[in-house]
Motif scaffolding. Structure first.
Motif, PDB file in Angstrom:
ATOM      1  N   VAL A 114       0.068  -5.814  11.367  1.00 28.21           N
ATOM      2  CA  VAL A 114       0.546  -4.818  10.399  1.00 28.21           C
ATOM      3  C   VAL A 114       0.898  -3.520  11.109  1.00 28.21           C
ATOM      4  O   VAL A 114       0.081  -2.945  11.843  1.00 28.21           O
ATOM      5  CB  VAL A 114      -0.515  -4.564   9.313  1.00 28.21           C
ATOM      6  CG1 VAL A 114      -0.098  -3.392   8.418  1.00 28.21           C
ATOM      7  CG2 VAL A 114      -0.718  -5.821   8.473  1.00 28.21           C
ATOM      8  N   ASN A 115       2.115  -3.068  10.882  1.00 30.06           N
ATOM      9  CA  ASN A 115       2.567  -1.777  11.392  1.00 30.06           C
ATOM     10  C   ASN A 115       2.555  -0.745  10.275  1.00 30.06           C
ATOM     11  O   ASN A 115       2.433  -1.081   9.085  1.00 30.06           O
ATOM     12  CB  ASN A 115       3.976  -1.891  11.981  1.00 30.06           C
ATOM     13  CG  ASN A 115       3.980  -2.648  13.298  1.00 30.06           C
ATOM     14  OD1 ASN A 115       3.187  -2.350  14.186  1.00 30.06           O
ATOM     15  ND2 ASN A 115       4.865  -3.631  13.422  1.00 30.06           N
ATOM     16  N   GLU A 116       2.669   0.509  10.667  1.00 30.82           N
ATOM     17  CA  GLU A 116       2.633   1.600   9.702  1.00 30.82           C
ATOM     18  C   GLU A 116       3.669   1.364   8.602  1.00 30.82           C
ATOM     19  O   GLU A 116       4.854   1.152   8.880  1.00 30.82           O
ATOM     20  CB  GLU A 116       2.920   2.923  10.405  1.00 30.82           C
ATOM     21  CG  GLU A 116       2.421   4.152   9.675  1.00 30.82           C
ATOM     22  CD  GLU A 116       0.910   4.275   9.700  1.00 30.82           C
ATOM     23  OE1 GLU A 116       0.365   4.847   8.733  1.00 30.82           O
ATOM     24  OE2 GLU A 116       0.280   3.804  10.661  1.00 30.82           O
ATOM     25  N   GLY A 117       3.209   1.373   7.360  1.00 34.33           N
ATOM     26  CA  GLY A 117       4.097   1.218   6.219  1.00 34.33           C
ATOM     27  C   GLY A 117       4.323  -0.200   5.763  1.00 34.33           C
ATOM     28  O   GLY A 117       4.915  -0.426   4.698  1.00 34.33           O
ATOM     29  N   ASP A 118       3.888  -1.189   6.545  1.00 37.20           N
ATOM     30  CA  ASP A 118       3.999  -2.580   6.091  1.00 37.20           C
ATOM     31  C   ASP A 118       3.164  -2.783   4.826  1.00 37.20           C
ATOM     32  O   ASP A 118       2.122  -2.139   4.645  1.00 37.20           O
ATOM     33  CB  ASP A 118       3.495  -3.545   7.171  1.00 37.20           C
ATOM     34  CG  ASP A 118       4.504  -3.762   8.280  1.00 37.20           C
ATOM     35  OD1 ASP A 118       5.667  -3.344   8.114  1.00 37.20           O
ATOM     36  OD2 ASP A 118       4.124  -4.355   9.311  1.00 37.20           O
ATOM     37  N   GLU A 119       3.620  -3.694   3.981  1.00 37.02           N
ATOM     38  CA  GLU A 119       2.933  -3.937   2.715  1.00 37.02           C
ATOM     39  C   GLU A 119       2.202  -5.270   2.732  1.00 37.02           C
ATOM     40  O   GLU A 119       2.699  -6.268   3.265  1.00 37.02           O
ATOM     41  CB  GLU A 119       3.937  -3.908   1.561  1.00 37.02           C
ATOM     42  CG  GLU A 119       4.564  -2.525   1.379  1.00 37.02           C
ATOM     43  CD  GLU A 119       5.662  -2.481   0.337  1.00 37.02           C
ATOM     44  OE1 GLU A 119       6.099  -1.371  -0.019  1.00 37.02           O
ATOM     45  OE2 GLU A 119       6.100  -3.566  -0.123  1.00 37.02           O
ATOM     46  N   VAL A 120       1.016  -5.265   2.145  1.00 39.37           N
ATOM     47  CA  VAL A 120       0.173  -6.455   2.046  1.00 39.37           C
ATOM     48  C   VAL A 120      -0.106  -6.692   0.566  1.00 39.37           C
ATOM     49  O   VAL A 120      -0.750  -5.872  -0.095  1.00 39.37           O
ATOM     50  CB  VAL A 120      -1.150  -6.269   2.811  1.00 39.37           C
ATOM     51  CG1 VAL A 120      -2.037  -7.499   2.669  1.00 39.37           C
ATOM     52  CG2 VAL A 120      -0.881  -5.961   4.283  1.00 39.37           C
ATOM     53  N   ILE A 121       0.435  -7.781   0.034  1.00 36.78           N
ATOM     54  CA  ILE A 121       0.255  -8.084  -1.391  1.00 36.78           C
ATOM     55  C   ILE A 121      -1.109  -8.730  -1.589  1.00 36.78           C
ATOM     56  O   ILE A 121      -1.455  -9.726  -0.933  1.00 36.78           O
ATOM     57  CB  ILE A 121       1.366  -9.004  -1.906  1.00 36.78           C
ATOM     58  CG1 ILE A 121       2.732  -8.295  -1.802  1.00 36.78           C
ATOM     59  CG2 ILE A 121       1.094  -9.435  -3.349  1.00 36.78           C
ATOM     60  CD1 ILE A 121       3.901  -9.176  -2.207  1.00 36.78           C
ATOM     61  N   VAL A 122      -1.882  -8.153  -2.510  1.00 41.28           N
ATOM     62  CA  VAL A 122      -3.236  -8.629  -2.788  1.00 41.28           C
ATOM     63  C   VAL A 122      -3.370  -8.838  -4.294  1.00 41.28           C
ATOM     64  O   VAL A 122      -3.348  -7.861  -5.051  1.00 41.28           O
ATOM     65  CB  VAL A 122      -4.292  -7.617  -2.307  1.00 41.28           C
ATOM     66  CG1 VAL A 122      -5.694  -8.157  -2.571  1.00 41.28           C
ATOM     67  CG2 VAL A 122      -4.118  -7.298  -0.831  1.00 41.28           C
ATOM     68  N   PRO A 123      -3.487 -10.072  -4.768  1.00 40.90           N
ATOM     69  CA  PRO A 123      -3.718 -10.281  -6.201  1.00 40.90           C
ATOM     70  C   PRO A 123      -5.079  -9.725  -6.612  1.00 40.90           C
ATOM     71  O   PRO A 123      -6.072  -9.864  -5.883  1.00 40.90           O
ATOM     72  CB  PRO A 123      -3.680 -11.810  -6.356  1.00 40.90           C
ATOM     73  CG  PRO A 123      -2.977 -12.303  -5.123  1.00 40.90           C
ATOM     74  CD  PRO A 123      -3.347 -11.343  -4.043  1.00 40.90           C
ATOM     75  N   SER A 124      -5.115  -9.071  -7.763  1.00 32.60           N
ATOM     76  CA  SER A 124      -6.392  -8.583  -8.284  1.00 32.60           C
ATOM     77  C   SER A 124      -6.757  -9.389  -9.538  1.00 32.60           C
ATOM     78  O   SER A 124      -5.864  -9.874 -10.245  1.00 32.60           O
ATOM     79  CB  SER A 124      -6.296  -7.094  -8.636  1.00 32.60           C
ATOM     80  OG  SER A 124      -5.558  -6.892  -9.834  1.00 32.60           O
ATOM     81  N   PRO A 125      -8.071  -9.550  -9.786  1.00 29.66           N
ATOM     82  CA  PRO A 125      -9.217  -9.009  -9.069  1.00 29.66           C
ATOM     83  C   PRO A 125      -9.285  -9.559  -7.647  1.00 29.66           C
ATOM     84  O   PRO A 125      -8.977 -10.726  -7.418  1.00 29.66           O
ATOM     85  CB  PRO A 125     -10.416  -9.472  -9.897  1.00 29.66           C
ATOM     86  CG  PRO A 125      -9.863  -9.918 -11.213  1.00 29.66           C
ATOM     87  CD  PRO A 125      -8.478 -10.376 -10.953  1.00 29.66           C
TER      88      PRO A 125
END
Length: 402
Positions: A114-125
């Protein structure tokens, strides 16, 4: 004396809320309070004797020294065989590694990619640590809200809406902490069809609760359901939950060799190899008898039904029965806006959790910690009588609200 300057990256994150809740419960107990702690995601069963003996025998043989950073050849062979026999996944030694818990596997992967500003999608909960680890790596967690009526499962449509050119990872956890949601092959394949159109995105599949699954369901690994995406999937697992080895701190993974190489490089400069003794225990866990699993999962299923039944019967609470893991995740929406006997208005799930702790001594974890409100998490990995008493206390506390 001047205060030390702390890095921006560490200021972006917070201490683990579930760990903090468990620590508070322990502190209150030490002070003499009558506390029932339902905070910790830890089986209350002992580590099976054959695993303990294998570790002891390894120590007697002098296997107490450094190993290769990513684990011994023997452990890698056991991991490869586990993935093949249980998940239908084929890996080479360069495609697997071990770390100090599955948590470090995830941390290594995010820090390595992961680099600065990269997005990581995390389903919640979601588990409390996914968003913070993404932020520590310089990324931005993108929380994908799911619905109870969908079984807390991420849908293909929701995933498609959240993908941007900055998306680097999708994190999946099945069975899920805290909701107990379980993805079947069809649900994974629907997500896979979306991901196939976005070749830059990796899939991190956290399978740590793989063996704790109920009602005749069968576990499916994402990379097995979507073999065309295996070369960009990191399959994460460990021995902590199924084998009651939380304190042994031993996780493992399978994934693309270039990624594993970079993760091992990072690990070489942080913790180096996981415990040699823990590795010996993990080999015994992965290659030894599994008959104890049915008894353990049967006990968890009984406890699930006990606590979920109690919670569902309480006015103001609603509790969906989890398909896996060992957590109940009741909605407390019906309690928001009510007043305690001290006339304090419950405005959030944090207020509800604090009220249960202060009024009846039941320690839980608030839903906002898992990026889902208004809910709270109860671990039912504890004795039946503790859950019976906790259910009675929670009912008493809710009855006292106006």
């Amino acid at each position: 004396m001047s205060q030390p300057a702390f890095s921006d990256r560490v200021q972006r994150i917070k201490p683990s809320p579930s760990t903090a809740a468990a620590a508070l419960a322990r502190q209150l107990k030490a002070e003499g309070r009558d506390i029932l702690s339902l905070t910790t995601g830890e089986p209350d069963f002992p580590t099976p004797p054959h695993i303990v003996e294998a570790a002891a025998e390894a120590m007697r043989r002098g296997e107490t020294r450094y190993t290769n950073v990513g684990g011994t050849d023997a452990l890698k062979a056991a991991v490869i065989e586990k993935f093949s026999a249980e998940n239908g996944l084929a890996y080479e030694p360069a495609e697997v590694m071990a770390s100090t818990g599955a948590k470090q596997i995830i941390f290594n992967a995010l820090m390595a990619t992961v680099n600065e500003g990269d997005e990581v999608i995390v389903p919640s909960p979601c588990w409390v640590s996914y968003p913070d680890m993404a932020m520590l790596a310089g990324g931005e967690p993108v929380i994908a809200e799911t619905r109870a009526e969908d079984g807390f499962l991420l849908t293909a449509e929701a995933l498609e809406r959240l993908i941007t050119p900055k998306t680097r990872w999708l994190v999946l956890n099945s069975p899920s902490n805290p909701s107990g949601a379980v993805y079947d092959a069809a649900a994974f394949q629907a997500l896979g069809e979306v991901l196939a159109r976005h070749p830059r995105i990796g899939v991190m599949s956290d399978d740590i609760y793989e063996h704790i699954i109920y009602d005749g369901r069968r576990f499916t690994a994402f990379a097995a359901a979507c073999p065309e995406l295996k070369d960009r999937t990191l399959t994460v697992n460990g021995v902590s939950k199924a084998y009651a080895m939380t304190g042994w701190r031993l996780g493992f993974c399978g994934g693309p060799a270039p990624l594993i190489k970079e993760m091992a490089k990072l690990q070489s400069q942080s913790t180096s190899n996981p415990s040699a003794i823990g590795q010996a225990g993990a080999i015994a866990a992965l290659t030894g008898p599994k008959d104890f699993l049915a008894e353990m999962v049967g006990a968890f299923a009984r406890r699930r039904d006990l606590i979920c039944g109690r919670l569902e019967a309480i006015e103001g609470l609603s509790c969906t029965s989890p398909a896996g893991a060992f957590y109940a995740f009741p909605s407390c929406a019906g309690l928001i806006g009510r007043k305690t006997p001290e006339r304090k208005v419950l405005e959030s799930d944090w207020d509800v959790v604090r009220y249960l702790l202060d009024s009846v001594g039941v320690a839980t974890v608030h839903g906002a910690a898992f990026c889902a409100s208004p809910y709270f998490r109860i671990s039912f990995a504890t004795a039946d009588e503790v859950l019976e008493e906790a259910g009675e206390r929670i009912a008493r506390a809710c009855d006292a609200l106006s």
